[in-house]
Design a protein around this motif. Structure first.
Motif, PDB file in Angstrom:
ATOM      1  N   ASP A 156      -8.902   9.138  -9.355  1.00 11.46           N
ATOM      2  CA  ASP A 156     -10.196   8.606  -8.930  1.00 11.46           C
ATOM      3  C   ASP A 156     -10.043   7.254  -8.231  1.00 11.46           C
ATOM      4  N   ILE A 157      -9.150   6.418  -8.717  1.00 13.25           N
ATOM      5  CA  ILE A 157      -8.906   5.129  -8.063  1.00 13.25           C
ATOM      6  C   ILE A 157      -8.312   5.358  -6.680  1.00 13.25           C
ATOM      7  N   ARG A 158      -7.364   6.266  -6.582  1.00 13.24           N
ATOM      8  CA  ARG A 158      -6.713   6.543  -5.294  1.00 13.24           C
ATOM      9  C   ARG A 158      -7.683   7.136  -4.285  1.00 13.24           C
ATOM     10  N   ASN A 159      -8.644   7.899  -4.758  1.00  9.67           N
ATOM     11  CA  ASN A 159      -9.608   8.546  -3.861  1.00  9.67           C
ATOM     12  C   ASN A 159     -10.864   7.712  -3.636  1.00  9.67           C
ATOM     13  N   GLY A 160     -10.924   6.523  -4.225  1.00  8.16           N
ATOM     14  CA  GLY A 160     -12.084   5.659  -4.029  1.00  8.16           C
ATOM     15  C   GLY A 160     -13.287   6.053  -4.851  1.00  8.16           C
ATOM     16  N   GLN A 161     -13.094   6.875  -5.864  1.00  8.75           N
ATOM     17  CA  GLN A 161     -14.194   7.309  -6.724  1.00  8.75           C
ATOM     18  C   GLN A 161     -14.327   6.459  -7.987  1.00  8.75           C
ATOM     19  N   LYS A 162     -13.402   5.539  -8.146  1.00  5.75           N
ATOM     20  CA  LYS A 162     -13.427   4.633  -9.295  1.00  5.75           C
ATOM     21  C   LYS A 162     -13.005   3.250  -8.810  1.00  5.75           C
ATOM     22  N   LEU A 185      -6.257   5.694   1.396  1.00  2.00           N
ATOM     23  CA  LEU A 185      -6.072   5.978   2.812  1.00  2.00           C
ATOM     24  C   LEU A 185      -6.967   5.090   3.681  1.00  2.00           C
ATOM     25  N   ASP A 186      -8.165   4.765   3.203  1.00  3.11           N
ATOM     26  CA  ASP A 186      -9.039   3.863   3.958  1.00  3.11           C
ATOM     27  C   ASP A 186      -8.453   2.450   4.009  1.00  3.11           C
ATOM     28  N   LEU A 187      -7.854   2.015   2.909  1.00  7.50           N
ATOM     29  CA  LEU A 187      -7.177   0.721   2.919  1.00  7.50           C
ATOM     30  C   LEU A 187      -6.020   0.725   3.909  1.00  7.50           C
ATOM     31  N   MET A 188      -5.340   1.853   4.000  1.00  3.17           N
ATOM     32  CA  MET A 188      -4.223   1.958   4.939  1.00  3.17           C
ATOM     33  C   MET A 188      -4.709   1.933   6.381  1.00  3.17           C
ATOM     34  N   LEU A 240       0.826  -1.211   0.000  1.00  2.00           N
ATOM     35  CA  LEU A 240       0.000   0.000   0.000  1.00  2.00           C
ATOM     36  C   LEU A 240       0.860   1.262   0.000  1.00  2.00           C
ATOM     37  N   VAL A 241       1.948   1.229   0.761  1.00  2.00           N
ATOM     38  CA  VAL A 241       2.864   2.377   0.766  1.00  2.00           C
ATOM     39  C   VAL A 241       3.471   2.559  -0.618  1.00  2.00           C
ATOM     40  N   ASN A 242       3.855   1.455  -1.223  1.00  2.00           N
ATOM     41  CA  ASN A 242       4.427   1.529  -2.570  1.00  2.00           C
ATOM     42  C   ASN A 242       3.394   2.032  -3.576  1.00  2.00           C
ATOM     43  N   GLU A 243       2.120   1.663  -3.363  1.00  2.00           N
ATOM     44  CA  GLU A 243       1.076   2.141  -4.264  1.00  2.00           C
ATOM     45  C   GLU A 243       0.936   3.662  -4.191  1.00  2.00           C
ATOM     46  N   LEU A 244       1.050   4.213  -2.994  1.00  2.00           N
ATOM     47  CA  LEU A 244       0.977   5.664  -2.852  1.00  2.00           C
ATOM     48  C   LEU A 244       2.139   6.327  -3.582  1.00  2.00           C
ATOM     49  N   ARG A 245       3.335   5.786  -3.381  1.00  2.00           N
ATOM     50  CA  ARG A 245       4.502   6.340  -4.071  1.00  2.00           C
ATOM     51  C   ARG A 245       4.344   6.206  -5.587  1.00  2.00           C
TER      52      ARG A 245
END
Length: 210
Positions: free
Chosen positions: A37-43, A75-78, A2-7
């Motif tokens: 949108d994927i990162r923010n949970g909108q997609k 962030l919710d996944l984190m 998940l950290v790597n996904e953010l980076r």
């Protein structure tokens, strides 16, 4: 992961906006928005999204994996993953800094969408916006807290390993102590049993008819 996904999402956004500004191809702007949108949970998130994804999409326009039917913010996944409070604060800071950087990126995309005599000058200005010192400093403000989280996770994991090793050592010592204690407790009954067997054997041997 998940950290790597953010980076990686920050790097993917940079890649898409730079490609859009350089080429004007609207597909890159679409990919840019999809990443946000994927990162923010909108997609809906793709399956196996932590693996190589957008570089493969850019190659042939095909999605390398199907949708997972799950739309949830990174962030919710984190939060669900059990990061420590200190680690999560750093991740939230990195995410916010990345969101702040999108303001520059959207401005750059808006510049290249202008038409008229100044269009080429605006494109040059947009390219500079995505490569100047301010942009690099903003990228660094994203990566520094992420790097600190990596260090904190390594420290936390190492501490957990040392704690497990210490517990295992204590358990081994207790087991050895238990075995010796059991031997100590049973030594007299065992000795008596051995003596009894010797006496009985000797008595049986002497009483046996010749």
């Amino acid at each position: 992961m998940l950290v790597n996904e953010l980076r990686q999402s920050s790097d993917d956004l940079t890649l898409m906006v730079q490609n859009y500004v350089a080429t004007g191809n609207p597909i890159y702007k679409k990919y840019y928005q999809d990443i946000l949108d994927i990162r923010n949970g909108q997609k809906v998130r793709p399956t196996e999204y932590q693996q190589v994804y957008w570089n493969l999409v850019m190659a042939d326009g095909k999605l390398p994996s199907a949708d997972s039917k799950l739309a949830i913010a990174l962030l919710d996944l984190m939060r669900q993953a059990g990061f420590s409070e200190k680690e999560f604060r750093q991740l939230a800071t990195a995410k916010q800094n990345s969101d702040d950087l999108t303001a520059i990126e959207f401005d750059a995309m808006k510049l290249v969408e202008t038409i008229g005599p100044g269009a080429e000058a605006n494109r040059t200005k947009a390219l500079l916006m995505l490569h100047d010192e301010k942009y690099h400093q903003s990228k660094a403000s994203i990566m520094k807290p992420i790097n600190e989280v990596y260090s904190m996770m390594d420290e936390r994991t190492l501490k957990a390993v040392h704690t497990s090793e210490a517990i295992a050592t204590v358990l081994r010592i207790l087991l050895i102590a238990f075995v010796f204690g059991l031997i100590f407790i049973l030594r007299r009954p065992l000795l008596s049993l051995m003596i009894c067997k010797i006496v009985c054997w000797d008595g049986w041997r002497k009483s046996r008819p010749i």
